[in-house]
Design an enzyme around this catalytic site. Structure first.
Site, PDB file in Angstrom:
ATOM      1  N   ASP A 154       1.025  -1.251   0.338  1.00 55.95           N
ATOM      2  CA  ASP A 154      -0.093  -0.001  -0.010  1.00 55.95           C
ATOM      3  C   ASP A 154       0.891   1.215  -0.041  1.00 55.95           C
ATOM      4  O   ASP A 154       0.447   2.400   0.382  1.00 55.95           O
ATOM      5  CB  ASP A 154      -0.793   0.156   1.360  1.00 55.95           C
ATOM      6  CG  ASP A 154      -2.250  -0.549   0.792  1.00 55.95           C
ATOM      7  OD1 ASP A 154      -2.421  -0.966  -0.139  1.00 55.95           O
ATOM      8  OD2 ASP A 154      -3.073  -0.419   1.775  1.00 55.95           O
ATOM      9  N   ASP A 304      -8.195  -7.084  13.532  1.00 50.97           N
ATOM     10  CA  ASP A 304      -7.591  -8.343  14.015  1.00 50.97           C
ATOM     11  C   ASP A 304      -8.562  -9.057  15.142  1.00 50.97           C
ATOM     12  O   ASP A 304      -9.027 -10.109  15.077  1.00 50.97           O
ATOM     13  CB  ASP A 304      -6.314  -8.363  14.417  1.00 50.97           C
ATOM     14  CG  ASP A 304      -5.938  -7.074  15.395  1.00 50.97           C
ATOM     15  OD1 ASP A 304      -6.772  -6.527  15.818  1.00 50.97           O
ATOM     16  OD2 ASP A 304      -4.659  -6.988  15.543  1.00 50.97           O
TER      17      ASP A 304
END
Length: 545
Positions: A154, A304
């Site tokens: 990214d 997460d």
């Protein structure tokens, strides 16, 4: 007896009120009459309310301290029992890592019996560490035709993107199946990056997904020691390994807290109910569990933990393997550490707010596991513990020096904090950490202010609730391509809340030293120094610009 006790209490309150009123009169004597009258009114009102409020705060902190201590005892007992039992169990159980003969594969050189594994490495301008992470992933011991290394870049820096692409091509030329994937935008940050990576056709053909952040370097046998656990138990969704770190003073104090997190919290959660918060890296997921849980979600900065919680509510189980360690890097600058801690505190608070109803209504989870998730995992461990640490040590104790009539029991002021500290340090090797206990305690107390502020931002979904700042990596001093000519730039940012609390602690400590009859200043003065060190960013290193 009750009447006599009530009269004594009333006499104490009256005496405190008269003393405060007398002090208020002296303080306002130099002001104009109208202003003095208004100030006396305010000060007397505060004098009448302050003692009852402080006594109520003492009672609240007493209850919180018991909650925190009980949670530490429960987790410590569970983790100790798990370690003791694991030593007595025969090899082959799901929580004992086993190294298969990877070279033997499928008999006559075939690797068809090995599952397809996808290794994902999300990156964002990782100049300092990209070679380390890609190289470690490509060196994993697993049949080459059953392993795909996916680099999800990214980066916004074109030069860094080119370096990462070249590194992937170099490893691909040596026979490793490396896929370089780059997006045109950073929508969803890490969660969006991982989601995009899972959409590729080759990724959908993989049974297991191992995820490593850009600063993680797994040992070659990582997959050989974790994937067999997933193969052995179809109900297992995640195998989480332990992190290990390089050190400086700031990272050493962080490691003491991380030791407790992994050796006690993760181990206890794995043993008690096969649930814990996924750490976002150094874990292997069953792809089916990710898909059934709805995939990665960008609604919080704890993507997460979000995925892990949704998987757990569907009945999937997790296992923690502390014997498998993955080298990584802790933030070595205070600014990077504060950004990380904001994300780690704000994200879970916002996630708890969004998922509380789902947790309570989950049909595949027994009631005791719901209680563990709500009460232990979220409320006590994150909200209560953080608030108590900040409020009791940095607000209530300094305020008590000005109101000697407010009593705090010795067991609450000394015994419980000492026991809690000892339990918190249970996972830390004492031989190399004993000299850091005092600064570590002061550091954790001071950081509780920053964490509690982040928790409030998450619970109320304030402006910074979804702020995502990528933790800056240093590569542990390793030279990286293209880094030549960059100058060291010192950036010192003032943190006014920490400086204010540090000043209050310093003033109350000096007051206690001169006028007090106890030894509070022995705690207040060192604690104020730590607040000032954080407020002026005097801890850690300053990265190159």
């Amino acid at each position: 007896m009750h009447h006599a006790g009530g009269h004594r209490l009333a006499a104490m309150l009256a005496g405190a009120g008269e003393a405060f009123a007398s002090a208020a009169d002296r303080l306002t004597a130099s002001f104009p009459p109208a202003v003095a009258a208004f100030l006396r009114l305010l000060l007397r009102a505060w004098g009448a309310l302050s003692v009852p409020l402080l006594r109520g705060a003492v009672m609240l902190c007493m209850a919180m301290s018991v909650m925190v201590l009980a949670e530490k005892v429960l987790l410590g007992t569970a983790s100790a029992a798990a370690k003791l039992l694991s030593r007595r169990r025969r090899p082959g159980r799901r929580d004992v890592p086993v190294e298969p003969d990877v070279e033997a594969g499928g008999g006559g050189g075939s690797s068809a019996c090995f599952p397809m594994v996808l290794v994902q490495i999300p990156m964002y301008n990782e100049r300092e560490v990209y070679q380390l992470s890609i190289g470690a992933a490509c060196r994993l011991t697993w049949p080459a035709d059953r392993l795909i290394v996916q680099v999800l870049d990214d980066s916004t820096d074109a030069a860094i993107k080119e370096l990462v692409r070249e590194e992937c091509e170099r490893w691909a030329g040596s026979g490793v199946d490396v896929r370089y994937e780059a997006r045109t935008d950073r929508a969803g940050h890490k969660a969006g990056n991982l989601t995009e990576g899972m959409r590729h056709a080759y990724a959908r053909g993989c049974e297991f997904v191992a995820i490593f952040d850009a600063d993680f370097q797994p040992s070659p046998d990582f997959l050989a020691r974790t994937v067999p656990l997933l193969l052995r138990d179809p109900g297992l969704a995640l195998v989480q390994a332990r992190w290990e770190f390089d050190e400086c003073l700031l990272t050493r104090m962080q490691e003491m807290s991380m030791d407790y997190h992994f050796k006690v919290e993760q181990q206890a959660g794995s043993s008690l109910c096969s649930f814990f918060g996924y750490n976002g890296s150094a874990g292997v997921w069953r792809r089916q569990a990710i898909v059934e849980s709805g995939g990665w979600d960008e609604r919080t900065t704890a993507e997460d933990m979000d995925l892990a919680l949704r998987a757990a509510l569907l009945g999937w189980e997790f296992v923690y393997v502390g014997d498998v360690k993955v080298k990584s890097e802790l933030p070595s600058s205070l600014g990077a550490y504060r950004s990380q801690q904001h994300r780690w505190s704000c994200g879970p608070a916002l996630l708890f707010k969004k998922m509380l109803r789902e947790i309570v209504a989950a049909e595949r989870v027994p009631a005791w596991k719901k209680l563990y998730i709500v009460y232990n995992f979220f409320v006590t461990r994150r909200v209560v513990s953080t608030f108590f640490t900040f409020f009791f040590f940095s607000v209530l104790l300094p305020a008590k020096t000005l109101f000697p009539q407010v009593r705090i029991p010795t067991w609450q002021m000394v015994c419980v904090p000492t026991a809690t500290t000892l339990l918190n340090s249970a996972g830390t090797p004492w031989r190399r950490s004993a000299h850091l206990v005092v600064p570590w305690v002061a550091f954790e107390n001071a950081m509780a202010l920053h964490r509690f502020k982040a928790i409030l931002i998450g619970l109320f979904e304030a402006g910074r609730a979804n702020e995502w700042i990528v933790t800056r990596k240093s590569g542990n001093g390793r030279p990286t391509p293209g880094a030549e000519g960059r100058r060291l730039k010192r950036r010192c940012r003032l943190h006014w809340l920490e400086l204010l609390v540090g000043a209050l602690l310093l003033a109350s400590g000096c007051y206690d030293c001169v006028h007090g009859h106890g030894y509070f200043y022995l705690f207040a003065l060192p604690q104020s120094i730590m607040y000032f060190a954080i407020g002026f960013e005097l801890l850690g290193v300053h990265h190159t610009s």
